[in-house]
Design a protein around this motif. Sequence first.
Motif, PDB file in Angstrom:
ATOM      1  N   ASN A  40       5.157  46.989  30.454  1.00  0.00           N
ATOM      2  CA  ASN A  40       5.910  48.123  30.978  1.00  0.00           C
ATOM      3  C   ASN A  40       5.061  49.368  31.209  1.00  0.00           C
ATOM      4  O   ASN A  40       5.494  50.291  31.901  1.00  0.00           O
ATOM      5  CB  ASN A  40       7.091  48.430  30.063  1.00  0.00           C
ATOM      6  CG  ASN A  40       8.220  47.436  30.237  1.00  0.00           C
ATOM      7  OD1 ASN A  40       8.848  47.368  31.286  1.00  0.00           O
ATOM      8  ND2 ASN A  40       8.465  46.630  29.217  1.00  0.00           N
ATOM      9  N   VAL A  89      10.305  42.970  31.301  1.00  0.00           N
ATOM     10  CA  VAL A  89       9.847  44.103  32.112  1.00  0.00           C
ATOM     11  C   VAL A  89      11.045  44.938  32.548  1.00  0.00           C
ATOM     12  O   VAL A  89      11.885  44.497  33.332  1.00  0.00           O
ATOM     13  CB  VAL A  89       9.050  43.629  33.346  1.00  0.00           C
ATOM     14  CG1 VAL A  89       8.623  44.825  34.186  1.00  0.00           C
ATOM     15  CG2 VAL A  89       7.828  42.828  32.902  1.00  0.00           C
ATOM     16  N   SER A  90      11.121  46.146  32.040  1.00  0.00           N
ATOM     17  CA  SER A  90      12.212  47.072  32.393  1.00  0.00           C
ATOM     18  C   SER A  90      11.743  48.187  33.318  1.00  0.00           C
ATOM     19  O   SER A  90      12.573  48.884  33.911  1.00  0.00           O
ATOM     20  CB  SER A  90      12.814  47.675  31.122  1.00  0.00           C
ATOM     21  OG  SER A  90      11.816  48.320  30.354  1.00  0.00           O
ATOM     22  N   ASN A  91      10.434  48.354  33.444  1.00  0.00           N
ATOM     23  CA  ASN A  91       9.884  49.382  34.330  1.00  0.00           C
ATOM     24  C   ASN A  91      10.085  48.931  35.774  1.00  0.00           C
ATOM     25  O   ASN A  91       9.501  47.928  36.200  1.00  0.00           O
ATOM     26  CB  ASN A  91       8.400  49.586  34.032  1.00  0.00           C
ATOM     27  CG  ASN A  91       7.779  50.703  34.855  1.00  0.00           C
ATOM     28  OD1 ASN A  91       8.337  51.145  35.861  1.00  0.00           O
ATOM     29  ND2 ASN A  91       6.609  51.161  34.433  1.00  0.00           N
ATOM     30  N   THR A 105       6.824  48.298  37.944  1.00  0.00           N
ATOM     31  CA  THR A 105       5.820  47.297  37.586  1.00  0.00           C
ATOM     32  C   THR A 105       5.887  46.103  38.533  1.00  0.00           C
ATOM     33  O   THR A 105       6.931  45.462  38.669  1.00  0.00           O
ATOM     34  CB  THR A 105       6.017  46.809  36.133  1.00  0.00           C
ATOM     35  OG1 THR A 105       5.867  47.920  35.244  1.00  0.00           O
ATOM     36  CG2 THR A 105       4.996  45.746  35.777  1.00  0.00           C
TER      37      THR A 105
END
Length: 311
Positions: free
Chosen positions: A49, A70-72, A75
């Motif tokens: 992230n 992955v929360s971004n 990305t």
Amino acid sequence: MIPKVFIDGEAGTTGLQIAARLKARTDIELLSIDEAKRKDIESRAALMNKSDAVILCLPDDAARLAVSLVSNPNTVIIDASTAHRTSAGWVYGFPEMDKGQRRAIAASTRISNPGCYPTGFIALVRPLVVSGLLPNDWPVTVNAVSGYSGGGRAMIAEFEDRQTEDNYRIYALGQAHKHPPEMKKHAGLSHLPMFLPAVGRFAQGMIIEVPLPLWALPKKPKRAAVHKLLESTYAAEPFVRVVPLAEGDAIKTLDAEGCNDTNRLELYVFGTDDQARLVARLDNLGKGASGAAVQNLNIALGLDEGAGLVA
């Protein structure tokens, strides 16, 4: 700022090759995880992230799990596994496949790296299908051989530790293999191709062959017309070389290891006016895996597409 890149699965065959292509570069910052935390989900998630791009070199299920971490939203994920090669919402990472493919890769945060066999197959077949020279419902057969590194650590150990004395062997005898759905979709076919893979006692390199009885095709194209189509399709591509007919005709044999340690994809049209033997040669660990991932990374991050790669 210099983009940050993290390889999840750097210790594997593909991951090591990607890292080797990236470590000397000054236009990116390559992030690494402590060896003791390689399997720690929270540590991996934190690195992913904070990265501008993550390259997944994991088994399919592990790759799916990694994506969920992955929360971004910014990305970029480049998945080298089979998990997302036919999935909606994922851009297929074969820049040379279509005129708009580079733009699609550059605009996406979800990119699936092509398989090694499909890279050669699609490069040969898709232009013929798109042009109408090859009907999309044609019963296509693909014969191929790869170096044993394509089978991962277990197969590498099997050959290098002399656990097997095989010099050449065929496999996927029941026609169950992960690549045909990917080949079908991205080549534009309406049926799965008949895929006949093999492995030889050499570490890396591969040859993919598609035999075409030109006399049986509806438009009955000559070999020169097939070659001209491939030549015009890839004329501006830095990593794809369509070998001239005269040069190909002078060849008596073709070594599967001839493109090793490069990102080059060579295409040949052997045969006669009635029968064409379409051949692709590439490094299964180069353009077939790690080289393709680096090429996609460069495109996705707006860097020089050829950085870290050898044509």
